[in-house]
Design a protein around this motif. Structure first.
Motif, PDB file in Angstrom:
ATOM      1  N   GLU A  34       0.882  -1.241   0.183  1.00  0.00           N
ATOM      2  CA  GLU A  34       0.016  -0.090  -0.039  1.00  0.00           C
ATOM      3  C   GLU A  34       0.786   1.214  -0.041  1.00  0.00           C
ATOM      4  OE1 GLU A  34      -2.789  -0.212   3.142  1.00  0.00           O
ATOM      5  OE2 GLU A  34      -3.694  -2.263   2.507  1.00  0.00           O
ATOM      6  N   GLY A  35       1.730   1.261  -0.850  1.00  0.00           N
ATOM      7  CA  GLY A  35       2.698   2.577  -0.925  1.00  0.00           C
ATOM      8  C   GLY A  35       3.749   2.664   0.041  1.00  0.00           C
ATOM      9  N   GLU A  36       4.075   1.650   0.676  1.00  0.00           N
ATOM     10  CA  GLU A  36       5.217   1.852   1.905  1.00  0.00           C
ATOM     11  C   GLU A  36       5.993   0.530   1.753  1.00  0.00           C
ATOM     12  OE1 GLU A  36       3.740   1.777   5.923  1.00  0.00           O
ATOM     13  OE2 GLU A  36       2.450   3.525   5.478  1.00  0.00           O
ATOM     14  N   CYS A  37       7.336   0.888   1.838  1.00  0.00           N
ATOM     15  CA  CYS A  37       8.413  -0.214   1.813  1.00  0.00           C
ATOM     16  C   CYS A  37       8.406  -0.914   3.134  1.00  0.00           C
ATOM     17  CB  CYS A  37       9.607   0.445   1.441  1.00  0.00           C
ATOM     18  SG  CYS A  37       9.914   1.451  -0.019  1.00  0.00           S
ATOM     19  N   ALA A  38       7.818  -2.204   2.944  1.00  0.00           N
ATOM     20  CA  ALA A  38       7.944  -3.056   4.202  1.00  0.00           C
ATOM     21  C   ALA A  38       9.080  -4.126   4.347  1.00  0.00           C
ATOM     22  CB  ALA A  38       6.443  -3.675   4.347  1.00  0.00           C
ATOM     23  N   PRO A  39       9.917  -4.044   5.611  1.00  0.00           N
ATOM     24  CA  PRO A  39      10.947  -5.132   5.560  1.00  0.00           C
ATOM     25  C   PRO A  39      10.217  -6.582   5.586  1.00  0.00           C
ATOM     26  CG  PRO A  39      10.621  -4.067   7.622  1.00  0.00           C
ATOM     27  CD  PRO A  39       9.725  -3.261   6.653  1.00  0.00           C
ATOM     28  N   ASP A  40      10.997  -7.516   5.028  1.00  0.00           N
ATOM     29  CA  ASP A  40      10.498  -8.857   4.997  1.00  0.00           C
ATOM     30  C   ASP A  40      11.889  -9.591   5.333  1.00  0.00           C
ATOM     31  OD1 ASP A  40       9.397 -11.180   4.386  1.00  0.00           O
ATOM     32  OD2 ASP A  40       9.247 -10.974   2.460  1.00  0.00           O
ATOM     33  N   VAL A  63      17.003   5.354  -1.877  1.00  0.00           N
ATOM     34  CA  VAL A  63      15.816   6.295  -1.899  1.00  0.00           C
ATOM     35  C   VAL A  63      16.314   7.660  -2.714  1.00  0.00           C
ATOM     36  CG1 VAL A  63      14.840   8.020  -0.233  1.00  0.00           C
ATOM     37  CG2 VAL A  63      15.004   5.656   0.836  1.00  0.00           C
ATOM     38  N   ARG A  64      17.281   7.848  -2.608  1.00  0.00           N
ATOM     39  CA  ARG A  64      17.848   9.038  -3.520  1.00  0.00           C
ATOM     40  C   ARG A  64      17.670   8.788  -4.829  1.00  0.00           C
ATOM     41  NH1 ARG A  64      23.337  10.685  -1.659  1.00  0.00           N
ATOM     42  NH2 ARG A  64      24.026   9.179  -3.416  1.00  0.00           N
ATOM     43  N   ARG A  65      18.118   7.583  -5.336  1.00  0.00           N
ATOM     44  CA  ARG A  65      18.111   7.393  -6.692  1.00  0.00           C
ATOM     45  C   ARG A  65      16.689   6.963  -7.139  1.00  0.00           C
ATOM     46  NH1 ARG A  65      20.764   2.321  -7.169  1.00  0.00           N
ATOM     47  NH2 ARG A  65      20.909   2.543  -9.387  1.00  0.00           N
ATOM     48  N   ARG A  66      15.832   6.715  -6.193  1.00  0.00           N
ATOM     49  CA  ARG A  66      14.372   6.264  -6.533  1.00  0.00           C
ATOM     50  C   ARG A  66      14.344   4.929  -7.015  1.00  0.00           C
ATOM     51  NH1 ARG A  66      14.236  11.351  -9.364  1.00  0.00           N
ATOM     52  NH2 ARG A  66      13.681  13.135  -8.065  1.00  0.00           N
ATOM     53  N   ALA A  67      14.996   4.024  -6.572  1.00  0.00           N
ATOM     54  CA  ALA A  67      15.340   2.662  -6.907  1.00  0.00           C
ATOM     55  C   ALA A  67      14.079   1.978  -6.528  1.00  0.00           C
ATOM     56  CB  ALA A  67      16.575   1.979  -6.223  1.00  0.00           C
ATOM     57  N   PHE A  68      13.192   2.153  -5.670  1.00  0.00           N
ATOM     58  CA  PHE A  68      12.143   1.151  -5.227  1.00  0.00           C
ATOM     59  C   PHE A  68      10.884   1.449  -6.252  1.00  0.00           C
ATOM     60  CE2 PHE A  68      13.946   2.139  -0.749  1.00  0.00           C
ATOM     61  CZ  PHE A  68      14.523   0.770  -0.629  1.00  0.00           C
ATOM     62  N   ASN A  69      10.950   2.849  -7.001  1.00  0.00           N
ATOM     63  CA  ASN A  69      10.133   2.762  -7.968  1.00  0.00           C
ATOM     64  C   ASN A  69      10.234   2.119  -9.199  1.00  0.00           C
ATOM     65  OD1 ASN A  69       9.370   5.042  -6.444  1.00  0.00           O
ATOM     66  ND2 ASN A  69       9.715   6.643  -7.854  1.00  0.00           N
ATOM     67  N   ARG A  70      11.536   1.672  -9.514  1.00  0.00           N
ATOM     68  CA  ARG A  70      12.034   0.736 -10.605  1.00  0.00           C
ATOM     69  C   ARG A  70      11.843  -0.736 -10.111  1.00  0.00           C
ATOM     70  NH1 ARG A  70      15.537   4.873 -11.153  1.00  0.00           N
ATOM     71  NH2 ARG A  70      17.305   3.544 -10.113  1.00  0.00           N
ATOM     72  N   ALA A  71      12.399  -0.972  -8.966  1.00  0.00           N
ATOM     73  CA  ALA A  71      12.128  -2.266  -8.554  1.00  0.00           C
ATOM     74  C   ALA A  71      10.738  -2.668  -8.322  1.00  0.00           C
ATOM     75  CB  ALA A  71      12.923  -2.246  -7.310  1.00  0.00           C
ATOM     76  N   GLY A  74       6.443   0.403  -9.990  1.00  0.00           N
ATOM     77  CA  GLY A  74       5.018   1.139  -9.749  1.00  0.00           C
ATOM     78  C   GLY A  74       5.315   2.592  -9.358  1.00  0.00           C
ATOM     79  N   PRO A  75       4.325   3.372  -9.671  1.00  0.00           N
ATOM     80  CA  PRO A  75       4.436   4.925  -9.518  1.00  0.00           C
ATOM     81  C   PRO A  75       4.743   5.113  -7.894  1.00  0.00           C
ATOM     82  CG  PRO A  75       2.146   4.210  -9.512  1.00  0.00           C
ATOM     83  CD  PRO A  75       2.980   2.964  -9.679  1.00  0.00           C
ATOM     84  N   GLY A  76       5.687   6.060  -7.897  1.00  0.00           N
ATOM     85  CA  GLY A  76       6.288   6.377  -6.728  1.00  0.00           C
ATOM     86  C   GLY A  76       5.652   7.749  -5.899  1.00  0.00           C
ATOM     87  N   PRO A  77       6.327   8.135  -5.201  1.00  0.00           N
ATOM     88  CA  PRO A  77       7.128   7.667  -4.155  1.00  0.00           C
ATOM     89  C   PRO A  77       6.819   6.568  -3.367  1.00  0.00           C
ATOM     90  CG  PRO A  77       6.702   9.731  -3.552  1.00  0.00           C
ATOM     91  CD  PRO A  77       5.622   9.397  -4.524  1.00  0.00           C
TER      92      PRO A  77
END
Length: 96
Positions: A34-40, A63-71, A74-77
């Motif tokens: 739901e739009g949050e990065c959760a540790p697993d 976070v600075r490279r916006r790597a989570f958006n690509r990984a 999905g649309p970020g942030p």
């Protein structure tokens, strides 16, 4: 000779922060919920995952490279607040 060895190959993943390859066990899996990065840490949550070294440096780079958006494709942030708290807790534990 068949080329087979007794040693098992260790699965590797790439850290989305520093872009270095490391053993899967050395990295922390992250999923988007739901739009949050959760540790697993156990690696059992459903969904597409990304991997990062459990350090503030690699998390800040991701976070600075916006790597989570690509990984997560999905649309970020994506909010990394819970993830940051988890990593800071891991870094403060003695013996780790």
């Amino acid at each position: 000779m068949s080329g087979r060895t007794d040693a098992r190959a260790c699965p590797e993943r790439t850290c989305v922060g520093c872009r270095e390859r490391a053993a899967k066990g050395d990295l922390l899996r992250i999923v988007a919920i739901e739009g949050e990065c959760a540790p697993d840490p156990r690696g059992t949550l459903p969904g597409r995952g990304a991997h990062v070294h459990p350090t503030r440096v690699c998390l800040d780079l991701a976070v600075r490279r916006r790597a989570f958006n690509r990984a997560f494709r999905g649309p970020g942030p994506f909010d990394a607040g819970a993830l940051r708290q988890y990593i800071e807790g891991v870094e403060q534990r003695p013996g780790q």
